[in-house]
Structure formats: structure tokens, C-alpha cells
Scaffold this active site. Structure first.
Site, PDB file in Angstrom:
ATOM      1  N   CYS A   2       0.836  -1.190   0.000  1.00 42.26           N
ATOM      2  CA  CYS A   2       0.000   0.000   0.000  1.00 42.26           C
ATOM      3  C   CYS A   2       0.874   1.244   0.000  1.00 42.26           C
ATOM      4  O   CYS A   2       2.077   1.189   0.164  1.00 42.26           O
ATOM      5  CB  CYS A   2      -0.944   0.029   1.185  1.00 42.26           C
ATOM      6  SG  CYS A   2      -1.939  -1.436   1.419  1.00 42.26           S
ATOM      7  N   ARG A  27       4.908  -0.166  -4.944  1.00 38.96           N
ATOM      8  CA  ARG A  27       4.672  -0.896  -3.700  1.00 38.96           C
ATOM      9  C   ARG A  27       3.598  -1.962  -3.857  1.00 38.96           C
ATOM     10  O   ARG A  27       3.449  -2.834  -3.000  1.00 38.96           O
ATOM     11  CB  ARG A  27       4.279   0.080  -2.590  1.00 38.96           C
ATOM     12  CG  ARG A  27       5.380   1.059  -2.226  1.00 38.96           C
ATOM     13  CD  ARG A  27       4.901   2.084  -1.232  1.00 38.96           C
ATOM     14  NE  ARG A  27       4.615   1.501   0.064  1.00 38.96           N
ATOM     15  CZ  ARG A  27       5.488   1.400   1.060  1.00 38.96           C
ATOM     16  NH1 ARG A  27       6.724   1.830   0.889  1.00 38.96           N
ATOM     17  NH2 ARG A  27       5.154   0.872   2.212  1.00 38.96           N
ATOM     18  N   ASN A 100      -2.151   1.784   6.273  1.00 36.34           N
ATOM     19  CA  ASN A 100      -1.347   0.645   5.826  1.00 36.34           C
ATOM     20  C   ASN A 100      -1.185  -0.306   6.989  1.00 36.34           C
ATOM     21  O   ASN A 100      -1.070   0.126   8.140  1.00 36.34           O
ATOM     22  CB  ASN A 100       0.044   1.097   5.370  1.00 36.34           C
ATOM     23  CG  ASN A 100       0.003   1.842   4.052  1.00 36.34           C
ATOM     24  OD1 ASN A 100      -1.027   1.896   3.388  1.00 36.34           O
ATOM     25  ND2 ASN A 100       1.125   2.436   3.683  1.00 36.34           N
ATOM     26  N   GLY A 101      -1.105  -1.597   6.690  1.00 38.23           N
ATOM     27  CA  GLY A 101      -0.931  -2.582   7.754  1.00 38.23           C
ATOM     28  C   GLY A 101      -2.190  -3.404   7.946  1.00 38.23           C
ATOM     29  O   GLY A 101      -3.148  -3.336   7.168  1.00 38.23           O
ATOM     30  N   GLU A 497      17.250 -17.437  -7.646  1.00 40.62           N
ATOM     31  CA  GLU A 497      16.898 -16.057  -7.935  1.00 40.62           C
ATOM     32  C   GLU A 497      16.392 -15.906  -9.371  1.00 40.62           C
ATOM     33  O   GLU A 497      15.432 -15.170  -9.626  1.00 40.62           O
ATOM     34  CB  GLU A 497      18.100 -15.146  -7.685  1.00 40.62           C
ATOM     35  CG  GLU A 497      17.898 -13.684  -8.034  1.00 40.62           C
ATOM     36  CD  GLU A 497      16.779 -13.013  -7.249  1.00 40.62           C
ATOM     37  OE1 GLU A 497      16.384 -11.903  -7.631  1.00 40.62           O
ATOM     38  OE2 GLU A 497      16.283 -13.596  -6.261  1.00 40.62           O
ATOM     39  N   LYS A 501      12.677 -14.491 -10.369  1.00 34.06           N
ATOM     40  CA  LYS A 501      12.435 -13.357 -11.259  1.00 34.06           C
ATOM     41  C   LYS A 501      11.414 -13.721 -12.330  1.00 34.06           C
ATOM     42  O   LYS A 501      10.522 -12.933 -12.654  1.00 34.06           O
ATOM     43  CB  LYS A 501      13.748 -12.906 -11.921  1.00 34.06           C
ATOM     44  CG  LYS A 501      14.702 -12.182 -11.000  1.00 34.06           C
ATOM     45  CD  LYS A 501      14.297 -10.762 -10.737  1.00 34.06           C
ATOM     46  CE  LYS A 501      13.847 -10.437  -9.360  1.00 34.06           C
ATOM     47  NZ  LYS A 501      14.091 -11.130  -8.186  1.00 34.06           N
ATOM     48  N   LYS A 619       6.130  -4.218  -3.327  1.00 33.74           N
ATOM     49  CA  LYS A 619       7.571  -4.019  -3.178  1.00 33.74           C
ATOM     50  C   LYS A 619       8.012  -4.160  -1.732  1.00 33.74           C
ATOM     51  O   LYS A 619       8.983  -4.825  -1.426  1.00 33.74           O
ATOM     52  CB  LYS A 619       7.940  -2.625  -3.711  1.00 33.74           C
ATOM     53  CG  LYS A 619       9.432  -2.323  -3.681  1.00 33.74           C
ATOM     54  CD  LYS A 619      10.190  -3.220  -4.626  1.00 33.74           C
ATOM     55  CE  LYS A 619      11.645  -2.846  -4.729  1.00 33.74           C
ATOM     56  NZ  LYS A 619      12.397  -3.776  -5.582  1.00 33.74           N
TER      57      LYS A 619
END
Length: 624
Positions: A2, A27, A100-101, A497, A501, A619
Site C-alpha cells: 500500500c 509498492r 497501511n498494515g 533467484e 524473477k 515491493k
């Protein structure tokens, strides 16, 4: 997760709010909204979907005002709908709140408010907070001393916020505007980041510093349990449970070019191509050839204390966890100290036996990842030293750690981490060199490590030159729905990794394995539509990986191989090859990561995916 923005000052609030929300798109979100105050009216505009839809709604029905809030929501409680989007209203349009949260006890609070006569229009936990704040505000107004209203016009808001926050269990970053107090924004945080930008006769609220870049170079970081009362000309910070607290104004290190595309079609591609410079920045000023070691200014522990460490625990999530695996190989090889790499989300709930001289490193790009923060706090609570490897200056983990190392990679906007991963690997290599030289690593060996590190930026530049070849290979395999990524030793984390991706941005199922483990189950997946990406630069296990490639080819599986120039043996086996420069084993993951990032990027573009904002992802993961 958020994003929150807020503005108070002489300008039009929505100008900053929309621009700021766009800066926070990375985000992750699925709906957005704004609230503004104008001539005693509280206007709220909310839409599911992208910010473009919100901007279009505001164009049709403008929302003027010099104070306002904006929010991007990543759904947790209730689907992504217009109604569930933030801001949420408290009372009879008395206040508008963004959050947020996650509030863990919202159902209990909601039931009590229903008994008090409150009605709810959504299934969110955030609306419960808005209605609770309205309830507590009405209680405070009933007992408010009129004289206090004159001497401290915002005292009743502080008291109502304190009463509200004391009942919440969970994480929150909150910002609120009030119909009857049109010249103030009240903000609070607990385990969810919130910052205040300091302007000239204006102030800004944001989840992180990216919306502030270009608007101001001064910032105040709110700490847990702090409440801020923000007007156009002042900031007052109080503790949730005590009195006023002092706040420091810091300088923003980023510049506007770092949060703009700069001619690239996507932030992810821009950040991939920034890696020669970010690798260089991670090493800048940290190599000491005279002592054949590395130097750090923020560990806050003496060499004697660091020499006594008998075990390292590296904790992280996602891409940072993969960097931790690379660090495990490095630290054990150079320092000869046992290393354990823990998922932060697991470590926080475990009770592992830790020796008194165990040292924790919390690895994080954002410095706000809730699982990593909680794991670090748990280890610190047990009396162990905890250091951070972090990219964001002033972030919660950076502030709460006993010391740490910044990556200096600059803002990373693409959700799929690229330059932060390679910078983390570089910092871990520097740490391995440092601890190795504290113990048994010879002067000559230390110089050889420095030589390899100093050559890295140019070698990453050479790896970027594979872009056209990778794009061609991506076109060949972009229609496949399953991939295997295989490597050994240092390149096993690189395989993990690479698979991550591809999953993150193309939505293709991919698995990473140690190449030798492939025959213990995953080889059952091999067919002519399942490419295997082998990371096979020359090194100690080169011949073993060639044998694993042959096993895939024998079963009709296509093979994409990342090899060194002039490698005819691997090229004869593989269907497609990508050439990267030959480097020492311990820096191979930094170089091989580049074509893996490019491969994921080009496949995602060819499949029409939203590269910078992949579905369902955020993010900065600030909820459990």
C-alpha cells in the site's frame, strides 16, 4: 505494501497526491483514492484499478482543497472494490482516514462499535479504525476543557488518537484529516513506515521518500508509537503513551532522476542497466589495499568483538534470502565460520539454539519488511547483536539494528528486485573478506579478493552486452509455461533467484534447484516444452554440471546455458547459450544474475505482463 501520501500547504492537494501515488505504484496496489477538505466539505474519490482511473474520476469531478490524503490499497480484508478502497470515513463525514498494515483485532472492535450504533459499509479493518477514531473523538469532545481548546487546539485530536491506538493490535501507518480541523493532518505509525517531508510553508506525508523527491530534500522519519500533528508550518511529534518527543530532520539522498524512467520503457530494465554503477557504489570507500581488507563505518562493534563471533545467522525474505545464501558460501569459505540462512518469517516463530557469540545480519532492500523486522527484534530480545544490510537510509530496520551497512543502490522502483540483489551480494563479499582477514585469510589472498571485486563493474557491463542475445532467446521460449533453473555451489542461489524473477513478472511456473538434485525428482518434469536454464561458468564443479546437462538432453529437454566465452563443451550440449565473462567463483552469482534478470524481463514483455507492477505483489511487504 500500500501507499500513503498527504499534503497540507498553499498548493492544490490533488496535484501532489496523484503524483505521489504514481511514485508509490511500485509498492503494489489494486485500488486507490483521495480525500480533500475544502470550505468545510470533505470530498472522497475512490476507484478500483489503476491510478489512471482515479485521475480520470478527479478530472470529471475535481476535488479542490489545500489539505488532503491519498492511498493505494493492496487488498487484505475484502476484495478490491470502490467501496473497500481508502480513504474511509468516520462518523457522519467527520474524518477521513488512510491506513497501511493489518489490524488483527478489528472484528472485536467492530462488534463493540455496532453495539454503540455504528454502521459499516465495507468489510475492511480500516473502516473499523476510522469509526473507532470518530467514537473516541466524540468521547473526548464531551469532556474537553474549552480553555484547553484555545491554548492547544489539537489536544483533543491527540487524546482521541491515543485512545484509539491503545486499542489496536497489529501494524499500522495512519493519516487522518478532520472536517472541523481543516488545517491539520494527524499521522501515526507502528511497524508500518511513514515519513514527513518538510517544505517551505507546506508539509508532505508519505509511506517512503520517493514521492518527496523533487518536492523537498528534508524528511522526518516517524518511529513506532509516535503520533505527528502536522500543519502547513509546523510538525509536533508525541509518543502514543507519553508526552512530546523531539524529531530530527534528515536530508533525502535520492535525486529526481532516480525515480524517473530516464528513457527506459520500464524501471526494471533501467535498474538492471544501473548495476555496473550500483556495484561500484556498494564498494566505494570500502576497500583497503594496504591492509588487504574491507572497511565499514557503521558496524558499531570493535574488531575484538567481531573476531569473537562463532556463528552467523543471516535472515531475510525473497530475493534478499537468496543473497543471504550467496553470503553463506562466501563467509564460510573466507572466514571459516558456520553460517545459517533463515527465512525471517520462520525465524521469528522458532526458538533456535543460538550461542552467546552468534551475530545476526538482517538483509533487506526496503528496511521495512515486517517479517525481517520481527525476526531481528526477536533475536535482539534474546541479547544477541543484530546488524543490517539495507538499501533505504532511515528505514525501521536500519534504525533499530545495532549497526549496519547501506547498499547505496539508490531507489529501486521495480517490484522485482535486481540491483539490490547484486549490491547485497557485493556487500556480503566485502563482509566475507573483512571477517576472513580478522581470522586466517592471508594478505595475498585478501588482495586477490580485492582484485576480483574491483574488476566487477566492468564485468557486469560485459554481462549487460548479452541483452540482444537474451531477447532473441526469450522470443524462442516465451510460450513455455514451465522452466527449471539449475546451478551448483555459488550458482545454486543464482538459480533460485533466476526462477523467482521469472515467476514474479511473467507468471510462468519456474523452479530453482542445485543441478545435482534435479535427478532426485524434478527430472520428472522434463519434456520438450520445459526449458532448463543451466548456470555453468567454468569453476570447481564445471564437469559435474555438464553431466547434469547431458541428463536433461537425453530426455528431450531444451537447454539454455550461461557459459564463459570459448566454452565449446557446454555450447555443444545446449540449445542456446549466453556468454558472460569468466570471474572467480565467489562473484559468479553477481555476473550470472544479469542475463537471468534480462531473460525474465524480456519474456514478461513478450507475454504482455506489467513488468514493474506484477499482479498480487508488493515491493515492501509490511503485513504478515
Amino acid at each position: 505494501m500500500c501507499g500513503i501520501v498527504g499534503y497540507i500547504g498553499p498548493g492544490e492537494a490533488t496535484d501532489f497526491l496523484i503524483e505521489g501515488l504514481r511514485r508509490l505504484e511500485y509498492r503494489g496496489y489494486d485500488s486507490s483514492g483521495v480525500a480533500t477538505l475544502h470550505e468545510g466539505n470533505l470530498a472522497v474519490t475512490k476507484t478500483a484499478g489503476r491510478i489512471d482511473q482515479l485521475a480520470a474520476a478527479l478530472k470529471q469531478r475535481p476535488a479542490p482543497g489545500h489539505v488532503g490524503l491519498g492511498h493505494t490499497r493492496w487488498a487484505t480484508h475484502g476484495p478490491a472494490t470502490d467501496a473497500n478502497a481508502h480513504p474511509h470515513i468516520g462518523g457522519q463525514r467527520v474524518l477521513a482516514l488512510v491506513h497501511n498494515g493489518v489490524i488483527e483485532n478489528f472484528r472485536i472492535i467492530k462488534q463493540k462499535l455496532v453495539e454503540e450504533g455504528y454502521n459499516f459499509a465495507t468489510s475492511t479493518d480500516t473502516e473499523v479504525v476510522a469509526q473507532l477514531l470518530d467514537y473516541e473523538l466524540q468521547q473526548c469532545l464531551e469532556v474537553e476543557d474549552p480553555d484547553t481548546r484555545v491554548t492547544d487546539p489539537y489536544n483533543v485530536l491527540v487524546q482521541a488518537m491515543r485512545a484509539t491506538l491503545s486499542q489496536l493490535r497489529g501494524a499500522y501507518g495512519l493519516a487522518v484529516v478532520f472536517r472541523d480541523w481543516p488545517d491539520v493532518i494527524v499521522a501515526a505509525r507502528l511497524a508500518s513506515p511513514l515519513v514527513i517531508g518538510v517544505g517551505d510553508g507546506e508539509h508532505f506525508i508519505a509511506s517512503d521518500q520517493s514521492p518527496l523527491v523533487g518536492r523537498t530534500d528534508k524528511i522526518v522519519f516517524l518511529a513506532d508509537h509516535e503520533v505527528a500533528i502536522v500543519t502547513a508550518n509546523s510538525i509536533r511529534v508525541v509518543d502514543r503513551d507519553a508526552g512530546d518527543v523531539s524529531h530530527d530532520v534528515k536530508l533525502i539522498e535520492a535525486d529526481e532522476s532516480q525515480v524517473e524512467l530516464g528513457g527506459y520503457p520500464h524501471f526494471m530494465l533501467k535498474e538492471i542497466f544501473e548495476q555496473p554503477e550500483t556495484v561500484r557504489n556498494a564498494m566505494r570507500g570500502r576497500l583497503d589495499r594496504d591492509a588487504a581488507t574491507s572497511v565499514f563505518g557503521g558496524l558499531n562493534l570493535s574488531p575484538r568483538q567481531l573476531r569473537s563471533v562463532d556463528r552467523f545467522v543471516l535472515t531475510a525474505c525473497g530475493t534478499s534470502w537468496h543473497a543471504g545464501l550467496v553470503g553463506e558460501y562466501m563467509l564460510e569459505a573466507f572466514a571459516r565460520v558456520p553460517v545459517e540462512v533463515e527465512y525471517a518469517s520462520e525465524l521469528r516463530y522458532r526458538n533456535p539454539p543460538l550461542t552467546p557469540d552468534t551475530l545476526l545480519f538482517a538483509i533487506t532492500q526496503s528496511g521495512e519488511t515486517i517479517d525481517t523486522l520481527a525476526a531481528m527484534r526477536e533475536v535482539k530480545r534474546k541479547g544477541h547483536q543484530a546488524l543490517s544490510i539495507c538499501n533505504v537510509v532511515g528505514s525501521t530496520i536500519a534504525r533499530e539494528a545495532d549497526g549496519g551497512i547501506y547498499l547505496h543502490a539508490g531507489p529501486e522502483i521495480g517490484v522485482a528486485s535486481t540491483k539490490a540483489f547484486t549490491s547485497q551480494c557485493v556487500v556480503l563479499a566485502l563482509l566475507a573478506l573483512y571477517f576472513g582477514r580478522l581470522r586466517h585469510l592471508s594478505f595475498e589472498a585478501g588482495l586477490r579478493v580485492i582484485d576480483e571485486l574491483e574488476a566487477l563493474p566492468d564485468q557486469v557491463e560485459q554481462a549487460l552486452a548479452t541483452n540482444n542475445d537474451v531477447r532473441r532467446i526469450a522470443g524462442k521460449y516465451s510460450g513455455c509455461d514451465n522452466f527449471l533453473y539449475l546451478g551448483r555451489q555459488y550458482n545454486f542461489p543464482a538459480a533460485l533467484e533466476g526462477a523467482l524473477k521469472l515467476k514474479e513478472i511473467s507468471y510462468i511456473h519456474a523452479e530453482g534447484y542445485p543441478a545435482a538434485e534435479m535427478k532426485h525428482g524434478p527430472i520428472a518434469l522434463v519434456d520438450d516444452q520445459t526449458p532448463s536454464v543451466f548456470i555453468v561458468p567454468r569453476g570447481g564443479v564445471y564437469e559435474k554440471v555438464l553431466a547434469n546437462m547431458e541428463e536433461i538432453k537425453a530426455r528431450g529437454g531444451p537447454v539454455i546455458a550461461i557459459v564463459n566465452p570459448g566454452d565449446n563443451e557446454a555450447s555443444e550440449i545446449a540449445d542456446d547459450v549466453i556468454h558472460v565473462p569468466m570471474v572467480a567463483d565467489f562473484v559468479q552469482p553477481i555476473v550470472t544474475a544479469v542475463p537471468l534478470q534480462l531473460l525474465a524481463y524480456h519474456i514478461a514483455v513478450l507475454r504482455g505482463c506489467d513488468v514493474d507492477k506484477p499482479r498480487n505483489l508488493a515491493k515492501s511487504v509490511t503485513v504478515e
